[in-house]
Design an enzyme around this catalytic site. Structure first.
Site, PDB file in Angstrom:
ATOM      1  N   GLU A  49      36.081 -17.607 -19.270  1.00  0.00           N
ATOM      2  CA  GLU A  49      36.454 -16.747 -17.939  1.00  0.00           C
ATOM      3  C   GLU A  49      35.514 -16.756 -16.834  1.00  0.00           C
ATOM      4  O   GLU A  49      36.103 -16.833 -15.630  1.00  0.00           O
ATOM      5  CB  GLU A  49      36.414 -15.179 -18.579  1.00  0.00           C
ATOM      6  CG  GLU A  49      37.133 -14.194 -17.451  1.00  0.00           C
ATOM      7  CD  GLU A  49      37.134 -12.877 -17.987  1.00  0.00           C
ATOM      8  OE1 GLU A  49      36.875 -11.814 -17.292  1.00  0.00           O
ATOM      9  OE2 GLU A  49      37.082 -12.799 -19.154  1.00  0.00           O
ATOM     10  N   ASP A  50      34.193 -16.892 -17.088  1.00  0.00           N
ATOM     11  CA  ASP A  50      33.156 -16.973 -16.080  1.00  0.00           C
ATOM     12  C   ASP A  50      32.164 -17.762 -15.921  1.00  0.00           C
ATOM     13  O   ASP A  50      31.541 -18.019 -14.858  1.00  0.00           O
ATOM     14  CB  ASP A  50      32.168 -15.654 -16.384  1.00  0.00           C
ATOM     15  CG  ASP A  50      32.962 -14.433 -16.484  1.00  0.00           C
ATOM     16  OD1 ASP A  50      34.014 -14.084 -15.885  1.00  0.00           O
ATOM     17  OD2 ASP A  50      32.463 -13.428 -17.287  1.00  0.00           O
ATOM     18  N   HIS A  94      24.364  -9.592 -22.626  1.00  0.00           N
ATOM     19  CA  HIS A  94      25.568  -8.666 -23.056  1.00  0.00           C
ATOM     20  C   HIS A  94      26.451  -9.378 -24.250  1.00  0.00           C
ATOM     21  O   HIS A  94      26.579  -8.785 -24.975  1.00  0.00           O
ATOM     22  CB  HIS A  94      26.469  -8.828 -21.755  1.00  0.00           C
ATOM     23  CG  HIS A  94      28.002  -8.230 -22.191  1.00  0.00           C
ATOM     24  ND1 HIS A  94      28.219  -7.243 -22.793  1.00  0.00           N
ATOM     25  CD2 HIS A  94      29.279  -9.024 -22.095  1.00  0.00           C
ATOM     26  CE1 HIS A  94      29.601  -7.097 -22.948  1.00  0.00           C
ATOM     27  NE2 HIS A  94      30.200  -8.177 -22.457  1.00  0.00           N
ATOM     28  N   ASP A 109      32.989  -5.842 -27.522  1.00  0.00           N
ATOM     29  CA  ASP A 109      32.729  -6.490 -26.141  1.00  0.00           C
ATOM     30  C   ASP A 109      32.962  -4.934 -25.243  1.00  0.00           C
ATOM     31  O   ASP A 109      32.128  -4.372 -24.594  1.00  0.00           O
ATOM     32  CB  ASP A 109      33.755  -7.345 -25.635  1.00  0.00           C
ATOM     33  CG  ASP A 109      33.689  -7.546 -24.140  1.00  0.00           C
ATOM     34  OD1 ASP A 109      32.517  -7.407 -23.507  1.00  0.00           O
ATOM     35  OD2 ASP A 109      34.873  -7.673 -23.402  1.00  0.00           O
ATOM     36  N   HIS A 163      32.168 -15.168 -25.795  1.00  0.00           N
ATOM     37  CA  HIS A 163      33.348 -14.458 -25.467  1.00  0.00           C
ATOM     38  C   HIS A 163      33.769 -14.578 -23.672  1.00  0.00           C
ATOM     39  O   HIS A 163      34.852 -14.477 -23.333  1.00  0.00           O
ATOM     40  CB  HIS A 163      33.819 -13.296 -25.710  1.00  0.00           C
ATOM     41  CG  HIS A 163      32.746 -12.161 -25.147  1.00  0.00           C
ATOM     42  ND1 HIS A 163      31.415 -12.034 -25.690  1.00  0.00           N
ATOM     43  CD2 HIS A 163      33.105 -11.270 -24.052  1.00  0.00           C
ATOM     44  CE1 HIS A 163      31.111 -11.014 -24.789  1.00  0.00           C
ATOM     45  NE2 HIS A 163      31.919 -10.690 -23.840  1.00  0.00           N
ATOM     46  N   ASP A 206      34.849  27.469 -34.363  1.00  0.00           N
ATOM     47  CA  ASP A 206      34.847  28.468 -35.899  1.00  0.00           C
ATOM     48  C   ASP A 206      35.500  27.619 -36.639  1.00  0.00           C
ATOM     49  O   ASP A 206      35.298  28.319 -37.783  1.00  0.00           O
ATOM     50  CB  ASP A 206      35.613  29.775 -35.196  1.00  0.00           C
ATOM     51  CG  ASP A 206      34.787  30.789 -34.590  1.00  0.00           C
ATOM     52  OD1 ASP A 206      33.758  30.412 -34.424  1.00  0.00           O
ATOM     53  OD2 ASP A 206      35.180  31.988 -34.248  1.00  0.00           O
TER      54      ASP A 206
END
Length: 714
Positions: A73-74, A45, A136, A69, A257
């Site tokens: 956070e992870d 990712h 992201d 990034h 149209d």
């Protein structure tokens, strides 16, 4: 990763590519053992995000932020670790994109609002934050298929509500289109498939018509001496078709149209010459021409727009722009990195983006909480523009539907706070007037003026809404403090004391016992009705706790000295709408927690109900010299004939009272029963008005509306 490095090598030097490779190695180690829902290694990712950024020719630090990034956070990697290895700049970019993990939120909406607020504030410092976040989000949208239906819909709704509009606001048209179509597909898969099938079916019938029109326009441009122009037939994307069908209640055939073409020229002069050639070829539709070259959109977009009546009566939408404008229209602020040769055009887009971000910064300072900020952000993102002028000729851009108040706040917050009226093209106009293109607006201010809560009903700009809410919030706080001081001093005076005479040590003990940070906050709580003044005085005087508890549970005896109501206390003293008391009426006040004191008529039926519920109340009286006008309702039975209301209105005006509202509750061929809301100074003024109305031959009966009558009406 090899493909990423190959792309980066096209525009970065070897040392910078090496830095990106080091960032990848850290991301790979940090995400080791982590997998996406699809089963692929998680590091795929961030590599994909970095690839999207590389295709925009993002600088090395921006691409490194794309690779890293998610590590804060992870994973175990901290912001300090990133700063040590890659510098503060990369660490700040990654931190700006990272979600807030330690949140004390009551709902998912509040958590989302706080994260968006953090991202926008980081974006103010560095535009690359939003570039990384959009990349992201784009890759996440491309890989939504493996998620649960509920999660897909939630992410798609967030994308359509926040991220696609942000991309549009920054002029990144390609990014916006991609996010909108992916979001549409995830949110409404069945509608997407039906529209996609219909477009494919209609496309075959359109090819010949599009080719014919394209060829005809090209031929006319060459005949006019513009050989370098490029004519392109373009197809509306699915989400745009869906929005138009839904917004204008059109069928698919009515939307499809419309044939759309784009003419790309070498210079600005050729744009206007191409416009003339197009208008000579096909008749223009009146009122459908827009010149965004002379007056660009807020996101820097420039182009000429016109609608023509083509062959077979078909409407043709044509956009005419230079190649530089085309790059800016498609890429927006991303062109800063992608087309560095077009410096002037790029700097214009960057400047507009930073102007918008400065406005966002002001909005966030005034916002009470994250949910209010997100609400204001959405208001700011969804807008179409009108252009009006100041008296000095400066062009002001406003969203469609903007009023004079919006204009005043756009010029300056202080002007908005003090505006009382305006002149539109030298003619006086009320503040709620909706502005139109080309008008000249002059704001009239007064030093005594202040924002009115009613303005929130018709302002449309986020800046105006945020500034009004902020002012009213602070103003209510000051009013509550002033009322709280009056109530506390009233209680103390009955014991022969004054607030100024209380020793600082005793006040400190009181604040500690009540867990109040300061005396102002305690006074605010008293003014808002969250704390009762007589209980606070008991604690201050060290009276028995049992007596205090008993007094709190039972009905409180009225104080001998009533609280004097001046009518200018503002939002912390409100007049009950059930009985509408006016100066001169016998009244009583009730504490309403969080709102302050609500004043009722003594004879109001709701007073007995409130007393049964042991609501805390206090004796209040009108000041002998009350200023202002107060609403009161009167019930009239009138002859139902021509001119009756005109006679009534004329009499009320002659008595210097204003009509706020008229409601017809019952009517037949002979009699009409009306409820009229009047603005009067006091009870004597009302009596004089009613006396004059009784003298009219068309008035059969008149009475002041009481609570029981209002309930029967409801």
């Amino acid at each position: 990763m090899r493909r990423l490095c190959a792309t980066l090598s096209e525009y970065l030097d070897e040392a910078q590519v090496g830095d990106v490779r080091r960032a990848y190695e850290l991301a790979n180690r940090a995400h080791e053992g982590q997998f996406r829902i699809s089963g692929e290694p998680y590091v795929c990712h961030p590599i994909s995000v970095a690839m999207i950024l590389a295709d925009m020719h993002m600088d090395a630090r921006g691409v490194m932020a794309g690779l890293l990034h998610d590590v804060i956070e992870d994973t175990f990697v901290s912001k300090e670790d990133l700063a040590k290895q890659f510098g503060e700049e990369v660490a700040n970019l990654v931190d700006g994109v990272s979600k807030l993990t330690q949140l004390d939120c009551k709902s998912r909406a509040e958590a989302q609002a706080q994260n968006v607020r953090k991202m926008v504030m980081a974006m103010v410092k560095d535009l690359r934050v939003i570039m990384v976040k959009l990349a992201d989000r784009l890759h996440n949208m491309r890989t939504l298929g493996v998620m649960s239906a509920e999660r897909r819909r939630r992410i798609a709704r967030e994308t359509l509500d926040i991220y696609a509009p942000i991309a549009n606001r920054l002029g990144m048209n390609e990014m916006r289109l991609a996010l909108e179509d992916l979001g549409f597909h995830a949110l409404y898969p069945m509608r997407y498939r039906v529209l996609e099938h219909s477009v494919k079916k209609a496309r075959g019938n359109r090819k010949e018509v599009v080719a014919t029109i394209e060829s005809t326009i090209n031929k006319r441009l060459v005949e006019s001496g513009m050989t370098g122009c490029q004519v392109l037939g373009r197809e509306k994307h699915l989400y745009s078709i869906y929005q138009k069908m839904r917004g204008k209640r059109l069928s698919f055939s009515e939307v499809f149209d419309v044939y759309a073409f784009r003419i790309v020229t070498d210079g600005v002069d050729d744009c206007y010459r191409s416009l003339g050639a197009s208008h000579n070829l096909y008749k223009p539709v009146p009122g459908r021409f827009k010149d965004y070259i002379a007056v660009p959109k807020a996101n820097g977009y420039q182009s000429l727009h016109t609608t023509l009546v083509g062959p077979y009566g078909l409407p043709l939408e044509i956009q005419i722009r230079t190649r530089a404008m085309h790059h800016m229209a498609e890429c927006g602020i991303a062109a800063h990195w992608l087309y560095k040769s077009e410096a002037d055009q790029v700097s214009s887009s960057q400047t507009r983006a930073h102007e918008w971000l400065r406005d966002l910064l002001e909005i966030q300072k005034n916002a009470g909480d994250s949910l209010e900020f997100l609400d204001n952000l959405k208001v700011d993102l969804f807008q179409h523009e009108v252009y009006v002028l100041t008296p000095k000729g400066k062009i002001i851009k406003l969203p469609r539907g903007a009023t004079i108040v919006d204009f005043a706040y756009t010029v300056h917050t202080d002007i908005g706070n003090a505006c009382v009226s305006a002149r539109i093209d030298r003619v006086l106009a009320p503040l709620q007037t909706v502005l139109e293109n080309g008008q000249t607006v002059e704001i009239i201010t007064a030093p005594w003026a202040r924002p009115n809560p009613l303005w929130l009903n018709y302002v449309v700009t986020a800046k105006a809404r945020s500034a009004i809410r902020s002012y009213l919030r602070n103003f209510k706080k000051q009013e509550a403090i002033a009322l709280g001081r009056r109530l506390l001093e009233k209680e103390l005076s009955e014991r022969g004391m004054r607030l100024e005479d209380i020793p600082a040590e005793r006040l400190g003990e009181l604040l500690d016992s009540l867990d109040a940070p300061s005396l102002e906050i305690l006074l605010e709580d008293i003014g808002l009705g969250n704390r009762l003044p007589f209980l606070v005085v008991r604690l201050l005087m060290h009276e028995e706790i049992q007596a205090e508890a008993k007094a709190a549970e039972g009905e409180r005896k009225p104080a001998r000295a009533p609280l004097i109501i001046k009518g200018s206390e503002g939002m912390v003293v409100s007049l009950a709408k059930c009985c509408r008391p006016i100066p001169g009426d016998p009244i009583v006040g009730f504490f309403n927690p969080g709102k302050g004191i609500v004043v009722h008529l003594n004879e109001c039926k709701n007073v007995n109900e409130l007393r049964k519920k042991q609501v805390n109340w206090l004796e209040v009286e009108w000041h002998k010299q009350v200023a202002g006008e107060f609403p009161v309702e009167v019930r009239l039975e009138l002859l139902n004939k021509l001119g009756t209301l005109a006679k009534v209105a004329s009499t009320i005006s002659r008595m210097r009272a204003n009509i706020e509202n008229v409601q017809i509750t019952n009517q037949d061929s002979e009699v009409s029963t009306d409820i009229i809301t009047l603005m009067v100074k006091d009870r004597v003024h009302l009596a004089n008005v009613m006396r004059e109305l009784r003298r009219l031959s068309v008035v059969l009966k008149i009475s002041r509306l009481k609570t029981e009558l209002r309930k029967s009406r409801l």
